[in-house]
Design a protein around this motif. Structure first.
Motif, PDB file in Angstrom:
ATOM      1  N   PHE A 204       0.847  -1.190   0.000  1.00  0.00           N
ATOM      2  CA  PHE A 204       0.000   0.000   0.000  1.00  0.00           C
ATOM      3  C   PHE A 204       0.885   1.243   0.000  1.00  0.00           C
ATOM      4  O   PHE A 204       1.850   1.348   0.766  1.00  0.00           O
ATOM      5  N   SER A 205       0.539   2.198  -0.850  1.00  0.00           N
ATOM      6  CA  SER A 205       1.262   3.461  -0.940  1.00  0.00           C
ATOM      7  C   SER A 205       0.553   4.532  -0.118  1.00  0.00           C
ATOM      8  O   SER A 205      -0.567   4.328   0.375  1.00  0.00           O
ATOM      9  N   LEU A 206       1.189   5.684   0.005  1.00  0.00           N
ATOM     10  CA  LEU A 206       0.554   6.811   0.680  1.00  0.00           C
ATOM     11  C   LEU A 206      -0.761   7.169  -0.017  1.00  0.00           C
ATOM     12  O   LEU A 206      -1.758   7.478   0.651  1.00  0.00           O
ATOM     13  N   GLY A 207      -0.772   7.105  -1.345  1.00  0.00           N
ATOM     14  CA  GLY A 207      -2.002   7.377  -2.084  1.00  0.00           C
ATOM     15  C   GLY A 207      -3.111   6.384  -1.763  1.00  0.00           C
ATOM     16  O   GLY A 207      -4.283   6.763  -1.618  1.00  0.00           O
ATOM     17  N   ASP A 208      -2.732   5.106  -1.642  1.00  0.00           N
ATOM     18  CA  ASP A 208      -3.717   4.077  -1.273  1.00  0.00           C
ATOM     19  C   ASP A 208      -4.331   4.382   0.087  1.00  0.00           C
ATOM     20  O   ASP A 208      -5.551   4.315   0.273  1.00  0.00           O
ATOM     21  N   PHE A 209      -3.472   4.700   1.057  1.00  0.00           N
ATOM     22  CA  PHE A 209      -3.971   4.983   2.401  1.00  0.00           C
ATOM     23  C   PHE A 209      -4.803   6.266   2.424  1.00  0.00           C
ATOM     24  O   PHE A 209      -5.812   6.337   3.132  1.00  0.00           O
ATOM     25  N   THR A 210      -4.383   7.279   1.665  1.00  0.00           N
ATOM     26  CA  THR A 210      -5.165   8.521   1.595  1.00  0.00           C
ATOM     27  C   THR A 210      -6.586   8.220   1.152  1.00  0.00           C
ATOM     28  O   THR A 210      -7.554   8.730   1.735  1.00  0.00           O
ATOM     29  N   ASP A 211      -6.730   7.372   0.139  1.00  0.00           N
ATOM     30  CA  ASP A 211      -8.055   7.002  -0.365  1.00  0.00           C
ATOM     31  C   ASP A 211      -8.836   6.168   0.648  1.00  0.00           C
ATOM     32  O   ASP A 211     -10.016   6.414   0.896  1.00  0.00           O
ATOM     33  N   MET A 212      -8.172   5.154   1.233  1.00  0.00           N
ATOM     34  CA  MET A 212      -8.843   4.281   2.193  1.00  0.00           C
ATOM     35  C   MET A 212      -9.303   5.070   3.416  1.00  0.00           C
ATOM     36  O   MET A 212     -10.410   4.870   3.920  1.00  0.00           O
ATOM     37  N   PHE A 213      -8.445   5.958   3.876  1.00  0.00           N
ATOM     38  CA  PHE A 213      -8.783   6.767   5.044  1.00  0.00           C
ATOM     39  C   PHE A 213      -9.950   7.702   4.721  1.00  0.00           C
ATOM     40  O   PHE A 213     -10.900   7.817   5.503  1.00  0.00           O
ATOM     41  N   GLN A 219      -8.797  12.056   7.565  1.00  0.00           N
ATOM     42  CA  GLN A 219      -7.979  12.920   6.715  1.00  0.00           C
ATOM     43  C   GLN A 219      -6.556  12.951   7.256  1.00  0.00           C
ATOM     44  O   GLN A 219      -6.333  13.287   8.422  1.00  0.00           O
ATOM     45  N   ILE A 220      -5.593  12.587   6.414  1.00  0.00           N
ATOM     46  CA  ILE A 220      -4.188  12.571   6.825  1.00  0.00           C
ATOM     47  C   ILE A 220      -3.692  14.002   7.026  1.00  0.00           C
ATOM     48  O   ILE A 220      -3.837  14.858   6.154  1.00  0.00           O
ATOM     49  N   GLN A 221      -3.113  14.247   8.195  1.00  0.00           N
ATOM     50  CA  GLN A 221      -2.616  15.572   8.569  1.00  0.00           C
ATOM     51  C   GLN A 221      -1.101  15.691   8.428  1.00  0.00           C
ATOM     52  O   GLN A 221      -0.587  16.733   8.032  1.00  0.00           O
ATOM     53  N   GLU A 222      -0.390  14.615   8.792  1.00  0.00           N
ATOM     54  CA  GLU A 222       1.067  14.625   8.779  1.00  0.00           C
ATOM     55  C   GLU A 222       1.580  13.257   8.340  1.00  0.00           C
ATOM     56  O   GLU A 222       0.943  12.237   8.600  1.00  0.00           O
TER      57      GLU A 222
END
Length: 247
Positions: A204-213, A219-222
């Motif tokens: 999983f990439s940062l983009g994947d987690f951004t979408d899943m979250f 919402q990813i803050q940091e």
């Protein structure tokens, strides 16, 4: 003798799993928790959920800081061990993270040291994120610490072996487009034949987690790239540490 799937149910309950990973760097783990709490500045007595808590080493450290901590894990053996440390401020339950837990209860939720990415389908992973998102209050905080896919690909050690108290572990690692794999062959004189377990962790990439979250109202803050909270770099950071808020 290959264990039946899903791999994590057998492997996480195996005494060999605990022996192999027993010597994980406790000082590094404690230092990371200390740094994280210093960064987050939770109020005294804040309620915290440790998802996939294992035997509770991080939960215990958090409770010692005065927080009200609940740890959940699928492994019966791990929870049995964790329960030996249970107090009025420290609670443990055997629970599958894919299934709902307490709703709108916790101020913070944590998922440490790549304790995610194990399931067979995206839906199961989404269900786990949903469980975590539902468990925290409005404006609650979720911290996930995951491997960084690109760094892990570039630094993979394909084969090595360990000997621990007379038990030999032969470990082989590889990856494909979607997963990392680790085959662990256990050779012990107490066994009639070697045991083989294969770990499988999703890429999983940062983009994947951004979408899943986002799908679960987080919402990813940091984003940080290691346990010293250095900036995240997709190629050079060993970790992917995300701090998200529930909207």
């Amino acid at each position: 003798m290959e264990s039946s799937h899903p791999w994590f149910k057998d492997w996480f309950n195996s005494p060999y799993y605990h022996q192999l990973y027993f010597n994980r760097d406790e000082k590094e783990a404690a230092a990371f928790i200390d740094k994280l709490i210093n960064h987050l500045q939770p109020p005294a007595g804040a309620t915290m959920l440790d998802v996939a808590c294992g035997k509770g080493r991080h939960s215990i450290h958090l409770a010692e800081k005065g927080f009200d901590v609940t740890g959940i894990d699928l492994s019966e053996e791990s929870i049995d061990e964790a329960l030996k440390s249970q107090t009025d401020q420290l609670h443990f339950y055997r629970h599958d993270m894919r299934l709902p837990f307490w709703i709108n209860y916790f101020d913070y939720a944590f998922n440490f040291f790549t304790s995610f990415g194990y399931f067979a389908t995206r839906r199961e992973h989404d269900n786990a994120i949903r469980t975590i998102a539902q468990s925290i209050k409005h404006n609650g905080t979720f911290v996930m610490d995951y491997l960084n896919t690109h760094y892990s690909e570039d630094h993979l050690v394909h084969q090595f072996e360990k000997e621990i108290d007379g038990v030999n572990y032969f470990i082989t690692k590889w990856f494909d487009e979607t997963h990392f794999y680790k085959k662990i062959q256990v050779e012990d004189d107490a066994l009639s034949e070697p045991l083989i377990y294969t770990e499988k962790v999703a890429k999983f990439s940062l983009g994947d987690f951004t979408d899943m979250f986002a799908y679960q109202g987080l919402q990813i803050q940091e984003v940080f790239g290691d346990y010293n909270f250095a900036d995240y770099n997709v190629k050079t950071s060993p970790r992917l540490i995300m701090i998200a808020k529930k909207k």
